[in-house]
Design a protein around this motif. Structure first.
Motif, PDB file in Angstrom:
ATOM      1  N   VAL A   1       0.845  -1.206   0.000  1.00  0.00           N
ATOM      2  CA  VAL A   1       0.000   0.000   0.000  1.00  0.00           C
ATOM      3  C   VAL A   1       0.875   1.250   0.000  1.00  0.00           C
ATOM      4  O   VAL A   1       0.664   2.186  -0.794  1.00  0.00           O
ATOM      5  CB  VAL A   1      -0.951  -0.010   1.241  1.00  0.00           C
ATOM      6  CG1 VAL A   1      -1.658   1.326   1.388  1.00  0.00           C
ATOM      7  CG2 VAL A   1      -1.959  -1.131   1.115  1.00  0.00           C
ATOM      8  N   ILE A   2       1.903   1.263   0.873  1.00  0.00           N
ATOM      9  CA  ILE A   2       2.765   2.459   0.972  1.00  0.00           C
ATOM     10  C   ILE A   2       3.534   2.665  -0.334  1.00  0.00           C
ATOM     11  O   ILE A   2       3.686   3.792  -0.819  1.00  0.00           O
ATOM     12  CB  ILE A   2       3.728   2.341   2.182  1.00  0.00           C
ATOM     13  CG1 ILE A   2       2.915   2.357   3.481  1.00  0.00           C
ATOM     14  CG2 ILE A   2       4.710   3.499   2.212  1.00  0.00           C
ATOM     15  CD1 ILE A   2       3.694   2.004   4.717  1.00  0.00           C
ATOM     16  N   GLN A   3       3.976   1.552  -0.941  1.00  0.00           N
ATOM     17  CA  GLN A   3       4.709   1.669  -2.214  1.00  0.00           C
ATOM     18  C   GLN A   3       3.798   2.281  -3.300  1.00  0.00           C
ATOM     19  O   GLN A   3       4.208   3.172  -4.044  1.00  0.00           O
ATOM     20  CB  GLN A   3       5.196   0.293  -2.661  1.00  0.00           C
ATOM     21  CG  GLN A   3       6.210   0.372  -3.797  1.00  0.00           C
ATOM     22  CD  GLN A   3       6.613  -1.009  -4.273  1.00  0.00           C
ATOM     23  OE1 GLN A   3       5.816  -1.934  -4.277  1.00  0.00           O
ATOM     24  NE2 GLN A   3       7.859  -1.142  -4.678  1.00  0.00           N
ATOM     25  N   THR A   4       2.555   1.806  -3.349  1.00  0.00           N
ATOM     26  CA  THR A   4       1.600   2.327  -4.342  1.00  0.00           C
ATOM     27  C   THR A   4       1.352   3.820  -4.106  1.00  0.00           C
ATOM     28  O   THR A   4       1.362   4.629  -5.041  1.00  0.00           O
ATOM     29  CB  THR A   4       0.257   1.550  -4.230  1.00  0.00           C
ATOM     30  OG1 THR A   4       0.558   0.171  -4.245  1.00  0.00           O
ATOM     31  CG2 THR A   4      -0.669   1.884  -5.384  1.00  0.00           C
ATOM     32  N   LEU A   5       1.137   4.177  -2.831  1.00  0.00           N
ATOM     33  CA  LEU A   5       0.864   5.584  -2.502  1.00  0.00           C
ATOM     34  C   LEU A   5       2.061   6.471  -2.812  1.00  0.00           C
ATOM     35  O   LEU A   5       1.911   7.586  -3.325  1.00  0.00           O
ATOM     36  CB  LEU A   5       0.509   5.707  -1.008  1.00  0.00           C
ATOM     37  CG  LEU A   5      -0.857   5.145  -0.596  1.00  0.00           C
ATOM     38  CD1 LEU A   5      -1.018   5.183   0.920  1.00  0.00           C
ATOM     39  CD2 LEU A   5      -1.994   5.916  -1.261  1.00  0.00           C
ATOM     40  N   SER A   6       3.269   5.933  -2.524  1.00  0.00           N
ATOM     41  CA  SER A   6       4.459   6.768  -2.766  1.00  0.00           C
ATOM     42  C   SER A   6       4.698   6.956  -4.263  1.00  0.00           C
ATOM     43  O   SER A   6       5.118   8.010  -4.710  1.00  0.00           O
ATOM     44  CB  SER A   6       5.684   6.191  -2.063  1.00  0.00           C
ATOM     45  OG  SER A   6       6.308   5.228  -2.846  1.00  0.00           O
TER      46      SER A   6
END
Ligand SMILES: [Zn+2]
Length: 247
Positions: A17-22
């Motif tokens: 999730v964090i990778q997608t958001l970043s």
């Protein structure tokens, strides 16, 4: 096992999730450190907390039949302290389980024999109880447990079925070594901290307010305040109608 799987999946999906958001520009990549750090904190908690059930299935309380509690004593036998504990247990007609260290049993076999003959239970608490025990390979842990089991058998004629990990620490190597045995691994739910707190009054206060049916109390043969605290526990038990139970 379940806790480890949930932990791994939580960290994995949080990272996704964090990778997608970043990538979409909503947050910095540095946020990816957060689930990793939180995952590590939970892992350490699982290692040091004997009741975490993360690596080894441990019994930290029991289902009582009436007002029963369990008294457990670690790190003996001690030629000075263990007889004091035994005298008190005799006086109040109570029984306990002693988790003895292999090399100490070799030094004081007569104590082990007396404890067994008095009808108390003896469990394994490893051979060395060294500071590095938690870093030993599964093979070395297994050898320590085998060695300790043989000592108990040689002195008492009985095969122990109980183990308590030194320092209450469990990890994958200890779990792997335990697969070789069919021990019941006993923890506790009332830790007296008698090796840390010196004042018998403080210890007594700490333990007595936590006692309820099904409690497993941890004391140490090596703690100088242990006999005094044990006597207070036994008096409390007598007043409140509690009895002891062996595992
Ligand atoms: Zn210990």
């Amino acid at each position: 096992m379940k806790i480890k799987l949930i932990l791994a999946l939580s960290v994995f999906f949080s990272l996704l999730v964090i990778q997608t958001l970043s990538k979409a520009g909503y947050c910095s990549e540095w946020w990816m450190l957060l689930p990793i750090v939180l995952g590590l904190i939970v892992l350490v908690w699982g290692v040091v907390n004997i009741n975490s059930q993360m690596f080894v299935k441990t019994e930290c309380h029991f289902t009582p039949e009436g007002n029963e509690i369990m008294l457990t004593f670690d790190d003996g036998p001690d030629p000075v302290q263990t007889p004091k504990l035994l005298d008190l247990l005799d006086t109040y007609e109570a029984k306990g389980i002693f988790f003895f260290i292999g090399k100490k049993m070799e030094a004081h076999p007569e104590m082990v024999k007396i404890v067994s003959e008095k009808g108390h239970e003896i469990g394994s608490h490893s051979y060395s109880h060294g500071y590095g025990f938690d870093f030993l390979s599964a093979e070395k842990v297994k050898n320590e447990l085998l060695q300790t089991e043989k000592i108990i058998k040689r002195i008492t004629g009985k095969k122990t079925t109980f183990f308590r990990p030194p320092y209450g620490i469990t990890n994958p190597n200890i779990a792997k070594a335990l697969q070789f045995f069919s021990y019941r691994v006993l923890g506790w739910n009332i830790r007296s901290f008698d090796t840390v707190i010196q004042s018998p009054e403080k210890l007594e206060k700490r333990v007595l307010k936590r006692i309820k049916p099904g409690s497993i109390i941890l004391l140490h043969d090596t703690a100088s305040a242990a006999p005094e605290v044990l006597e207070k526990i036994l008096i409390f038990m007598k007043e409140k109608g509690f009895s002891t139970r062996l595992p």
